[in-house]
Each structure stands twice: as C-alpha cells, then as structure tokens.
Design an enzyme around this catalytic site. Structure first.
Site, mmCIF file in Angstrom:
data_model
loop_
_atom_site.group_PDB
_atom_site.id
_atom_site.type_symbol
_atom_site.label_atom_id
_atom_site.label_comp_id
_atom_site.label_asym_id
_atom_site.label_seq_id
_atom_site.Cartn_x
_atom_site.Cartn_y
_atom_site.Cartn_z
ATOM 1 N N ASN A 23 51.030 38.089 41.302
ATOM 2 C CA ASN A 23 49.919 37.276 41.805
ATOM 3 C C ASN A 23 49.537 37.602 43.242
ATOM 4 O O ASN A 23 48.558 37.047 43.755
ATOM 5 C CB ASN A 23 50.231 35.794 41.627
ATOM 6 C CG ASN A 23 50.302 35.434 40.143
ATOM 7 O OD1 ASN A 23 49.897 36.234 39.292
ATOM 8 N ND2 ASN A 23 50.839 34.278 39.837
ATOM 9 N N CYS A 116 42.692 29.753 27.985
ATOM 10 C CA CYS A 116 43.923 30.516 27.773
ATOM 11 C C CYS A 116 44.759 29.661 26.828
ATOM 12 O O CYS A 116 44.281 28.676 26.283
ATOM 13 C CB CYS A 116 44.630 30.747 29.095
ATOM 14 S SG CYS A 116 45.293 29.250 29.779
ATOM 15 N N ARG A 396 53.027 41.198 30.662
ATOM 16 C CA ARG A 396 51.967 40.947 31.653
ATOM 17 C C ARG A 396 52.575 40.663 33.021
ATOM 18 O O ARG A 396 51.993 40.984 34.037
ATOM 19 C CB ARG A 396 51.128 39.737 31.240
ATOM 20 C CG ARG A 396 50.287 39.963 30.008
ATOM 21 C CD ARG A 396 49.284 38.862 29.842
ATOM 22 N NE ARG A 396 48.515 38.673 31.069
ATOM 23 C CZ ARG A 396 47.600 37.725 31.213
ATOM 24 N NH1 ARG A 396 47.351 36.878 30.245
ATOM 25 N NH2 ARG A 396 46.932 37.604 32.341
HETATM 26 C C1 EPZ Z 1 46.891 31.189 39.878
HETATM 27 O O1 EPZ Z 1 45.955 30.951 38.851
HETATM 28 C C2 EPZ Z 1 47.992 32.006 39.243
HETATM 29 N N1 EPZ Z 1 47.438 33.269 38.752
HETATM 30 C C3 EPZ Z 1 48.614 31.242 38.080
HETATM 31 O O2 EPZ Z 1 49.713 32.018 37.603
HETATM 32 C C4 EPZ Z 1 49.149 29.906 38.600
HETATM 33 O O3 EPZ Z 1 49.625 29.150 37.509
HETATM 34 C C5 EPZ Z 1 48.036 29.143 39.312
HETATM 35 O O4 EPZ Z 1 47.461 29.955 40.359
HETATM 36 C C6 EPZ Z 1 48.534 27.848 39.952
HETATM 37 O O5 EPZ Z 1 49.535 28.149 40.882
HETATM 38 C C7 EPZ Z 1 47.212 34.275 39.645
HETATM 39 O O6 EPZ Z 1 47.449 34.126 40.833
HETATM 40 C C8 EPZ Z 1 46.671 35.554 39.078
HETATM 41 P P1 EPZ Z 1 44.237 27.700 40.306
HETATM 42 P P2 EPZ Z 1 44.517 30.312 39.220
HETATM 43 O O7 EPZ Z 1 42.830 28.080 40.574
HETATM 44 O O8 EPZ Z 1 44.051 30.834 40.541
HETATM 45 C C9 EPZ Z 1 41.783 24.169 38.356
HETATM 46 C C10 EPZ Z 1 51.015 33.158 36.059
HETATM 47 O O9 EPZ Z 1 51.755 32.720 35.190
HETATM 48 N N2 EPZ Z 1 40.592 24.928 38.755
HETATM 49 O O10 EPZ Z 1 45.152 27.448 41.462
HETATM 50 O O11 EPZ Z 1 43.646 30.455 38.046
HETATM 51 C C11 EPZ Z 1 42.580 24.866 37.280
HETATM 52 O O12 EPZ Z 1 42.058 24.572 35.999
HETATM 53 C C12 EPZ Z 1 49.665 32.534 36.280
HETATM 54 O O13 EPZ Z 1 51.305 34.096 36.851
HETATM 55 C C13 EPZ Z 1 39.342 24.353 38.574
HETATM 56 O O14 EPZ Z 1 39.219 23.238 38.066
HETATM 57 O O15 EPZ Z 1 44.915 28.779 39.367
HETATM 58 C C14 EPZ Z 1 43.951 24.271 37.492
HETATM 59 O O16 EPZ Z 1 43.979 22.993 36.880
HETATM 60 C C15 EPZ Z 1 49.366 31.483 35.230
HETATM 61 N N3 EPZ Z 1 38.237 25.052 38.961
HETATM 62 C C16 EPZ Z 1 44.027 24.093 39.017
HETATM 63 O O17 EPZ Z 1 42.681 24.116 39.478
HETATM 64 C C17 EPZ Z 1 38.342 26.300 39.528
HETATM 65 O O18 EPZ Z 1 37.288 26.882 39.880
HETATM 66 C C18 EPZ Z 1 44.788 25.191 39.723
HETATM 67 O O19 EPZ Z 1 44.226 26.428 39.328
HETATM 68 C C19 EPZ Z 1 39.619 26.854 39.708
HETATM 69 C C20 EPZ Z 1 40.727 26.151 39.314
#
Ligand code: EPZ
Length: 417
Positions: A23, A116, A396
């Site tokens: 990440n 997902c 992955r």
């Molecule tokens: C990052 O995903 C990580 N992926 C995820 O890791 C990790 O679970 C996640 O952060 C939380 O720590 C990478 O860094 C590539 P978020 P990301 O935006 O950026 C909501 C793994 O296993 N949200 O922090 O997609 C979202 O639905 C993966 O390595 C919105 O609502 O996560 C979630 O509920 C899985 N609108 C929360 O925020 C948006 O525009 C946190 O998501 C963006 C997010």
C-alpha cells in the site's frame, strides 16, 4: 489456479524477512506520473498488484524496467490519460492515477472501481477533492471523466480519513497553484511515505502522518529515487502466525512503531512481544486470552488485520467481540473459518468469536486478500490438512507466503488445483 495445502499443528520457529509495503509502493508508482523522466523505486515487493499497477502505467505510455527489487519508471513518453475498467476492477488502487493525471496531463478517464468482496468501495471523496482543486468531474458510463487547467490550491476537509483520497489529493495538490490544506487526512505510514517521495521530487508537503497536511504547489517536480517502507500488514500477519502456533519467531526488517496497535493487542492476549529498532520477537502461548478489538484508522488497530486477528481469536479462551468500523461486511472470512470449526456469530458490523477448542482442517476458499491470510493462519493450527483454493487473492499482497511460512517450519505447499 493453485491451492495452498497446510498440515496444521507445528509451532513456528525462526525468522522471516518482511518485504516492501504493497500500500506504499502503489501510490509511489503513480506519483511518477507527476514528472517526466526516470524515477527509481527500490525494495519493490513481488506482488500481483504491483504487476497490475505496472500495466496501468504502461497503458498510459510509461516504460518500466526491473532489476531485482528495483524498478525504473520512465514517464518521458506518457501522454495517455485512461485507467481502463479491466484493470481498475482488479485493483481499486488504480484510482491513484486520477490526481497525478489531472495535475500533469490535465485530464483523466478512470473507471469507477465497483465493489469488492465486502461491498461497495466508493470514490466520492476523491472526486469531491478533485472538484475542489478546480477540476471538472463527471461520471459517464461507469467512468470518472475529469479535466482541468492548472489546479488551484484549496482547503479540503474529508468526512472520513480516507487513505486513497488523501493520497490522490496530495499528489494533485503537489503541482497546483497555491496552497492546499487537507483536514481530517489519513495518518497511515503509507501516506507519510508518499509525502516523502513527493518531497524528494521537489514537492512541498508538510504534516503527513498528522490529521492536517499542507501542500505548497510547485510548477514542476523532478524524477527521484526512493526505497519502499516495510509492509506493516505483512509484519502483523507473521506476528499472529507466531502467536497462533505458540511458536517463537523473529519478524525481521520491519518498523515496530508501524504495528504498535497490533503489538499492544497481542500482549493483552498473553503473547510475549519484544521489539528492537527493526525487529519484533514474538513468543506465542498455548493459553491465548480472548480480547475485544475495534478497527480504526491509523494509529488504531488496522482493518487490514481484522481477519487475521479473528483467526487467532477462534482458538483463544473466552468470547471476544470484533467490531469492524471501516468497511461494512468485511467478514467474508467468517463462513470459511466456520468450516474449520470456528464458533463465530455476526451481528451487524460485529463478530462474536467463541473458543472453538481445536480447529479441524477442511477445504476452504479464499475470498479476498486478508481473508485468505486468515485462512492460512487458521490452517497452521487446524488438525489435519487445510486446502485453500483461489490463492490468487493471496498473491495480490503476500510475496512467497508458502516459502516464508516453510522457512518458519510450517508444513505448507502450493499445488495446482
Ligand atoms: C486503503 O484502501 C488500503 N488499500 C486498504 O487495504 C485498507 O483497507 C484501507 O485503505 C483502509 O485502511 C490501499 O492502500 C491500496 P479508504 P482505500 O479510502 O484507500 C470509505 C488491503 O488489504 N470511502 O481509507 O480504498 C470506504 O468505503 C487493502 O491491502 C468513501 O466512502 O480505503 C471505507 O469505508 C484492502 N469514499 C473508508 O472510507 C471514498 O471516496 C476507508 O476507505 C473513499 C473511501
């Protein structure tokens, strides 16, 4: 497709070396789009998601070469602006091209990521941030269509500390005109690592790692060199492998302060954890105590460790409550753990995990990256053989997991399905 076969019951012993963080490397790769020339990224993990990100960048015209764990990203002839559906649907992190493309090319056509295994993964916060930086953004036929002249600095407050939206906004703002302030920013180490790379490129990013990040936009950035930080989730996964097998292992080449919340939780469970500058020594015990956990943004207990921790709790004495506050329904590992004999009840976003005594091996199916890791951990202690299918999910985010686990004396192999 391959499957992983584990014969449970062995105590893990020895040391395991942690690789570069998935990440962290993904946004650093897209940050190369902010400049034209050759950037060098070292300690790159050998993961399927890195291959996917290479394909995304090559689709935009970048040329990528690799020697060992070092990749050279040549963006001299980048002129594309599209991240296609077939790549974005396999890896949501492809959306990290949005900010850099708007800042460098002035347009971007990025597929919406869709869902997902555990529900929708919106990008509304990314889109709103680009809009606030002056981009024109529309959604059309499942694609984000964005155009912009020179982006303009702004103050952007996130309703939740989204890692992806924080990263995309930092990258876009790094070349905007004027100053951008991100309030309620994600504080994850991967965000700090991205800020470090942007500053090496000549960016002016301050406050990464705190909830307020300030970015002074610059007219141009230059190619730079960076080393990827160790993967804290891989480290946490091996820490639990040592704990669940009552083993005695050393997790090497990691950053202990990046896994503080995991260390504290394992100590509460009765696991001995000692840390040095870049090592963590874990000694498990036969009497793991059940301890509740609630996932939260860094520096809290990471959602990416929830499934792995649940595997540990299935063999811990007592009942514990695991609350998942970041993602809805991130419990696809539960039915599979139940097949191994786990006693788990789901109520909304909480799981009640009882003491299953002994787990017993069975055929199970990986559903997503961290759920697969949980099945490997449970397989290490389940009596008999556990066969885990669809291990492409594991590839992955975990490099050579069967080699690394075998190096710790696990009885594990990968066989064609
Ligand atoms: C990052 O995903 C990580 N992926 C995820 O890791 C990790 O679970 C996640 O952060 C939380 O720590 C990478 O860094 C590539 P978020 P990301 O935006 O950026 C909501 C793994 O296993 N949200 O922090 O997609 C979202 O639905 C993966 O390595 C919105 O609502 O996560 C979630 O509920 C899985 N609108 C929360 O925020 C948006 O525009 C946190 O998501 C963006 C997010």
């Amino acid at each position: 497709m391959d499957k992983i076969v584990i014969k449970g019951g062995r105590k893990l012993k020895g040391s395991v070396r942690i690789g570069g963080a998935k990440n962290a490397v993904l946004p650093v790769m897209t940050a190369c789009l902010l400049t034209r020339g050759v950037s060098v990224i070292r300690n790159v993990p050998n993961l399927a998601d890195v291959m996917t990100m290479k394909a995304v960048l090559e689709g935009l015209g970048a040329r990528i070469s690799q020697r060992g764990r070092t990749i050279r990203v040549d963006t001299t002839s980048v002129e594309g602006h599209e991240a296609p559906y077939e790549l974005v649907r396999t890896m949501r992190a492809s959306a990290y091209v949005l900010g850099p493309l708007l800042a460098s090319v002035g347009k971007a056509r990025v597929s919406l990521p869709g869902g997902c295994a555990w529900g929708p993964r919106p990008v509304d916060l990314h889109i709103r941030a680009m809009h606030e930086l002056g981009a024109k953004v529309e959604i059309d036929h499942g694609y984000i269509m964005a155009t912009a002249g020179r982006l303009k600095g702004s103050t952007i407050r996130f309703s939740m500390p989204s890692v992806g939206a924080t990263g995309n906004t930092m990258m876009a703002a790094s070349r905007a005109k004027g100053k951008t302030v991100i309030a309620n920013a994600a504080r994850e180490p991967e965000i700090t690592a991205l800020a470090d790379f942007l500053n090496r490129m000549g960016g002016k990013v301050r406050g990464a790692g705190t909830e307020t990040i300030e970015i002074e936009g610059v007219d141009a950035l230059s190619p730079a060199e960076v080393k990827v930080i160790p993967d804290r989730i891989e480290a946490g996964t091996y820490m639990i492998a040592g704990a669940i097998t009552a083993g005695d292992i050393v997790v090497d080449n990691c950053v202990p302060e990046h896994v503080d919340a995991i260390t504290r939780k394992l100590r509460q469970c009765g696991v001995t954890v000692e840390t040095t500058r870049n090592r963590i020594h874990v000694k498990g015990s036969r009497k793991i105590q059940s301890v509740d956990v609630l996932t939260s943004p860094f520096p809290g207990f990471p959602t990416d460790m929830q499934a792995q921790y649940m595997a540990l709790m299935t063999v811990a004495r007592g009942v514990c409550v695991i609350s998942e506050t970041i993602f809805k329904d991130r419990f696809t590992h539960v039915p599979e753990l139940r097949r191994l004999g786990a006693d788990i009840k789901i109520e909304g976003n909480t799981a009640h995990v009882g003491y299953a005594g002994k787990l017993s091996g069975a055929p199970v199916m990986a559903t997503d990256l961290r759920a697969s890791a949980a099945l490997v951990l449970a397989g290490l202690v389940a009596a008999g053989e556990t066969h885990i299918s669809r291990v492409y999910h594991i590839d992955r985010g975990y490099e050579a997991i069967e080699e690394k686990m075998s190096g710790l004396r696990a009885d594990i192999s990968r066989v064609p399905e």
